[in-house]
Design a protein around this motif. Structure first.
Motif, PDB file in Angstrom:
ATOM      1  N   ARG A 103       0.864  -0.936   0.199  1.00  0.00           N
ATOM      2  CA  ARG A 103      -0.049  -0.009   0.111  1.00  0.00           C
ATOM      3  C   ARG A 103       1.108   1.470  -0.132  1.00  0.00           C
ATOM      4  O   ARG A 103       2.362   0.977   0.563  1.00  0.00           O
ATOM      5  CB  ARG A 103      -1.411   0.120   0.862  1.00  0.00           C
ATOM      6  N   ASN A 104       0.600   2.402  -0.298  1.00  0.00           N
ATOM      7  CA  ASN A 104       1.264   3.562  -0.048  1.00  0.00           C
ATOM      8  C   ASN A 104       1.137   3.542   0.851  1.00  0.00           C
ATOM      9  O   ASN A 104       1.053   3.776   2.323  1.00  0.00           O
ATOM     10  CB  ASN A 104      -0.345   4.792  -0.022  1.00  0.00           C
ATOM     11  N   HIS A 142       1.844   0.126  -7.957  1.00  0.00           N
ATOM     12  CA  HIS A 142      -0.001  -0.282  -8.268  1.00  0.00           C
ATOM     13  C   HIS A 142      -0.680  -0.655  -8.792  1.00  0.00           C
ATOM     14  O   HIS A 142      -1.538  -1.195  -8.430  1.00  0.00           O
ATOM     15  CB  HIS A 142      -0.280   1.210  -7.949  1.00  0.00           C
ATOM     16  N   MET A 143      -0.098  -0.473 -10.441  1.00  0.00           N
ATOM     17  CA  MET A 143      -0.968  -1.401 -11.225  1.00  0.00           C
ATOM     18  C   MET A 143      -0.472  -2.755 -11.148  1.00  0.00           C
ATOM     19  O   MET A 143       0.209  -3.125 -12.187  1.00  0.00           O
ATOM     20  CB  MET A 143      -0.370  -0.236 -13.267  1.00  0.00           C
ATOM     21  N   ILE A 144      -1.294  -3.139 -10.249  1.00  0.00           N
ATOM     22  CA  ILE A 144      -0.808  -4.887 -10.035  1.00  0.00           C
ATOM     23  C   ILE A 144      -1.572  -5.849 -10.994  1.00  0.00           C
ATOM     24  O   ILE A 144      -0.511  -6.589 -11.543  1.00  0.00           O
ATOM     25  CB  ILE A 144      -1.738  -5.111  -8.405  1.00  0.00           C
ATOM     26  N   GLU A 154      -1.629  -5.299 -14.597  1.00  0.00           N
ATOM     27  CA  GLU A 154      -0.986  -5.333 -15.892  1.00  0.00           C
ATOM     28  C   GLU A 154       0.252  -5.481 -15.405  1.00  0.00           C
ATOM     29  O   GLU A 154       0.732  -6.105 -16.530  1.00  0.00           O
ATOM     30  CB  GLU A 154      -0.689  -3.962 -15.979  1.00  0.00           C
ATOM     31  N   GLU A 214     -17.527 -10.048   0.271  1.00  0.00           N
ATOM     32  CA  GLU A 214     -18.395  -8.490  -0.382  1.00  0.00           C
ATOM     33  C   GLU A 214     -19.808  -9.010  -0.454  1.00  0.00           C
ATOM     34  O   GLU A 214     -20.105  -9.865  -0.487  1.00  0.00           O
ATOM     35  CB  GLU A 214     -17.539  -8.135  -1.866  1.00  0.00           C
ATOM     36  N   GLN A 239      -4.633  -8.497  -7.950  1.00  0.00           N
ATOM     37  CA  GLN A 239      -4.676  -7.550  -8.152  1.00  0.00           C
ATOM     38  C   GLN A 239      -5.871  -7.943  -6.015  1.00  0.00           C
ATOM     39  O   GLN A 239      -5.453  -7.049  -5.553  1.00  0.00           O
ATOM     40  CB  GLN A 239      -5.416  -6.492  -8.849  1.00  0.00           C
ATOM     41  N   LYS A 240      -6.829  -8.807  -6.736  1.00  0.00           N
ATOM     42  CA  LYS A 240      -8.040  -9.288  -5.842  1.00  0.00           C
ATOM     43  C   LYS A 240      -7.515  -9.266  -4.340  1.00  0.00           C
ATOM     44  O   LYS A 240      -7.645  -8.325  -3.538  1.00  0.00           O
ATOM     45  CB  LYS A 240      -8.498  -9.765  -6.331  1.00  0.00           C
ATOM     46  N   PHE A 250      -3.873  -9.023  -3.531  1.00  0.00           N
ATOM     47  CA  PHE A 250      -3.886  -7.886  -2.442  1.00  0.00           C
ATOM     48  C   PHE A 250      -4.314  -7.372  -2.107  1.00  0.00           C
ATOM     49  O   PHE A 250      -3.767  -6.504  -0.727  1.00  0.00           O
ATOM     50  CB  PHE A 250      -2.743  -7.180  -3.390  1.00  0.00           C
ATOM     51  N   ILE A 251      -5.652  -6.381  -2.620  1.00  0.00           N
ATOM     52  CA  ILE A 251      -6.308  -5.526  -1.496  1.00  0.00           C
ATOM     53  C   ILE A 251      -6.738  -6.142  -0.593  1.00  0.00           C
ATOM     54  O   ILE A 251      -6.749  -5.894   0.029  1.00  0.00           O
ATOM     55  CB  ILE A 251      -7.814  -5.068  -3.127  1.00  0.00           C
ATOM     56  N   HIS A 252      -7.081  -8.240  -0.635  1.00  0.00           N
ATOM     57  CA  HIS A 252      -7.954  -7.830   0.524  1.00  0.00           C
ATOM     58  C   HIS A 252      -6.897  -8.337   2.098  1.00  0.00           C
ATOM     59  O   HIS A 252      -6.917  -8.319   2.647  1.00  0.00           O
ATOM     60  CB  HIS A 252      -8.600  -9.871   0.748  1.00  0.00           C
ATOM     61  N   THR A 312      -4.073  -7.114   2.643  1.00  0.00           N
ATOM     62  CA  THR A 312      -3.427  -5.645   2.666  1.00  0.00           C
ATOM     63  C   THR A 312      -4.720  -5.063   3.417  1.00  0.00           C
ATOM     64  O   THR A 312      -4.704  -3.696   3.993  1.00  0.00           O
ATOM     65  CB  THR A 312      -2.837  -4.853   2.041  1.00  0.00           C
ATOM     66  N   SER A 313      -5.891  -4.953   3.774  1.00  0.00           N
ATOM     67  CA  SER A 313      -7.662  -4.687   3.837  1.00  0.00           C
ATOM     68  C   SER A 313      -6.954  -5.036   5.302  1.00  0.00           C
ATOM     69  O   SER A 313      -6.963  -5.824   5.876  1.00  0.00           O
ATOM     70  CB  SER A 313      -8.543  -4.508   3.416  1.00  0.00           C
ATOM     71  N   GLU A 314      -7.962  -3.874   6.360  1.00  0.00           N
ATOM     72  CA  GLU A 314      -7.613  -4.475   7.701  1.00  0.00           C
ATOM     73  C   GLU A 314      -8.444  -5.506   8.380  1.00  0.00           C
ATOM     74  O   GLU A 314      -7.366  -5.806   8.732  1.00  0.00           O
ATOM     75  CB  GLU A 314      -8.349  -3.254   8.269  1.00  0.00           C
TER      76      GLU A 314
END
Lengths: 288, 288
Positions: B36-37, B186-188, B190, B242, B274-275, B277-279, B281-283
């Motif tokens: 993440r940033n 951040h453009m995972i 790709e 989700e 990407q999905k 990674f998002i999950h 690194t989410s809280e």
């Protein structure tokens, strides 16, 4: 309420940036504004919102000229890369300043977005990273009571989690309170599912003005042995091709030939929006 | 030739940016460095290339410390967001300066890349747009005779056509002349097809150090009616979920339960990188 752009042209010095642009923005739709770097997208958005003036042509809202018309300009908001905010100003004060300028601001929604993105509204604008400056500007764009929201590269500096959150919040906000969005971005595949209609600008002109579904329905990749593929696509609108050893893929935009039989060795598949854009705006695609 | 990072820590003021990082970079592989940033990716790349010093730990190449070792530092190149070049310098002169600093430079390949990206090497660095500054730095990174190339957000400001061209050129260059690339972006999605091994940094620590194929083989989305999905995924490593009306999707990272029967109303599908990674690194994912 509809925005109409008639014959808009713009030059800077000797360079013609926009050449007789015509387009219409309908109420309550989500548009994509796509183009290569330097194609004229930002210039068009700045003209639409009266930040810069065209050399010719006009922008009207329901027939009334937008230029210097505060009532009409109050119905649109442009979020752009330029940072218009004082670095020492606190975010919560900038929210209130936006309320004063636009006659309204959805505080509850802005608070919800600050919570969701973990942005503390007590911070000063100058303390924010590139990503959080983008987030702050998105929060303003989504909380103002305007009918037209223009977003110029809205995901600059956002990591994948924040991009996904932004796309979700934009769709939620749109379904609760429909209005028109125009999204200009290089991350085409990420917004492809969100946008209904697309404008492609190339070299200052509108190259495509079409619904996304209609566009994609005419976009094909024809793959197989090189010679067979070339012979099958002869006379079709081939906008690009790729080779892999003896195999070839020709990208076709437009009708296939229904009377020609499809050879057994040839496969026809669909193109995604980003691939279609790349081939339409490449030199090879341009020649067509 | 292998790089080894041992127990590297870094703090700025009171803030601990990196916490005992350990990792190895093998020869001739393409790595993704994701986070993440603010997770610490750029700090790690700067330490690897000796631009900043860690508070603890070491970076070695085949057992030899990299710190202030010109011979070893000449084998790596970091392309970063920081612009190190004089604005008044011509690109072709900067190519020659790079040759002097690194003892070699592939002029023919740099010329090929300038042609492909339509960049005139007679221009001055200060005349370039954000996108073309990125392209210029990529050309340097790909033309130097180094064994380790570190690319920190290599697609900043590039439009879709230039991104595709860059990915293609990087793979061509890699297959002709194998070396190690570490790509932080951040453009995972790709880069997902390009990278073989991934490091995920979260909050200054290595959260994942794994081959991409192995990672994705353990990443599932379980969808169906909410209660059935929850009951089927009970006890599994659910990193996110989700909802859509009565339907639910639970994201699982790790083994599924082979002994539990899959209900008819439940579907199991794959997650993209990407999905995942998002999950991760989410809280919600972090709590696991």
């Amino acid at each position: 309420m509809k925005i109409k752009v008639d014959d808009v042209s713009k030059q800077f010095g000797h360079k013609q940036i926009l050449k007789e642009i015509n387009l219409e923005l309908e109420p309550n739709r989500i548009y994509g504004l796509l183009g290569r770097n330097g194609a004229g997208k930002s210039t068009l958005l700045n003209i639409l919102t009266d930040r810069i003036f065209p050399n010719g042509g006009s922008v009207t809202m329901d027939g009334e000229a937008v230029h210097e018309n505060d009532k009409l300009l109050g119905k649109m908001y442009l979020m752009s890369e330029v940072n218009l905010y004082q670095k020492r100003a606190r975010l919560q004060d900038l929210f209130q300043a936006s309320r004063l300028m636009y006659g309204g601001f959805d505080d509850a929604y802005a608070k919800h977005l600050c919570d969701a993105f973990e942005l503390n509204p007590k911070l000063k604008f100058g303390q924010l990273s590139t990503g959080y400056r983008t987030i702050f500007k998105l929060i303003i764009a989504l909380s103002l009571p305007v009918d037209f929201v223009f977003l110029d590269e809205p995901i600059l500096g956002l990591d994948a989690n924040h991009r996904e959150l932004f796309y979700k919040e934009l769709l939620d906000s749109y379904s609760q309170h429909p209005r028109t969005f125009v999204i200009s971005t290089h991350m085409i595949e990420e917004v492809a599912n969100m946008i209904e209609h697309v404008f492609v600008i190339e070299d200052g002109k509108i190259l495509v003005d079409d619904d996304v579904d209609h566009m994609l329905a005419q976009a094909y990749v024809i793959t197989g042995p090189g010679e067979t593929v070339d012979s099958y696509t002869e006379g079709l609108n081939v906008i690009g091709s790729e080779s892999l050893g003896n195999l070839k893929g020709n990208y076709v935009f437009g009708k296939l030939n229904d009377t020609r039989e499809i050879p057994d060795t040839v496969q026809i598949s669909r193109m995604d929006l980003q691939k279609l854009f790349i081939h339409l705006t490449s030199e090879e695609g341009q020649a067509k």
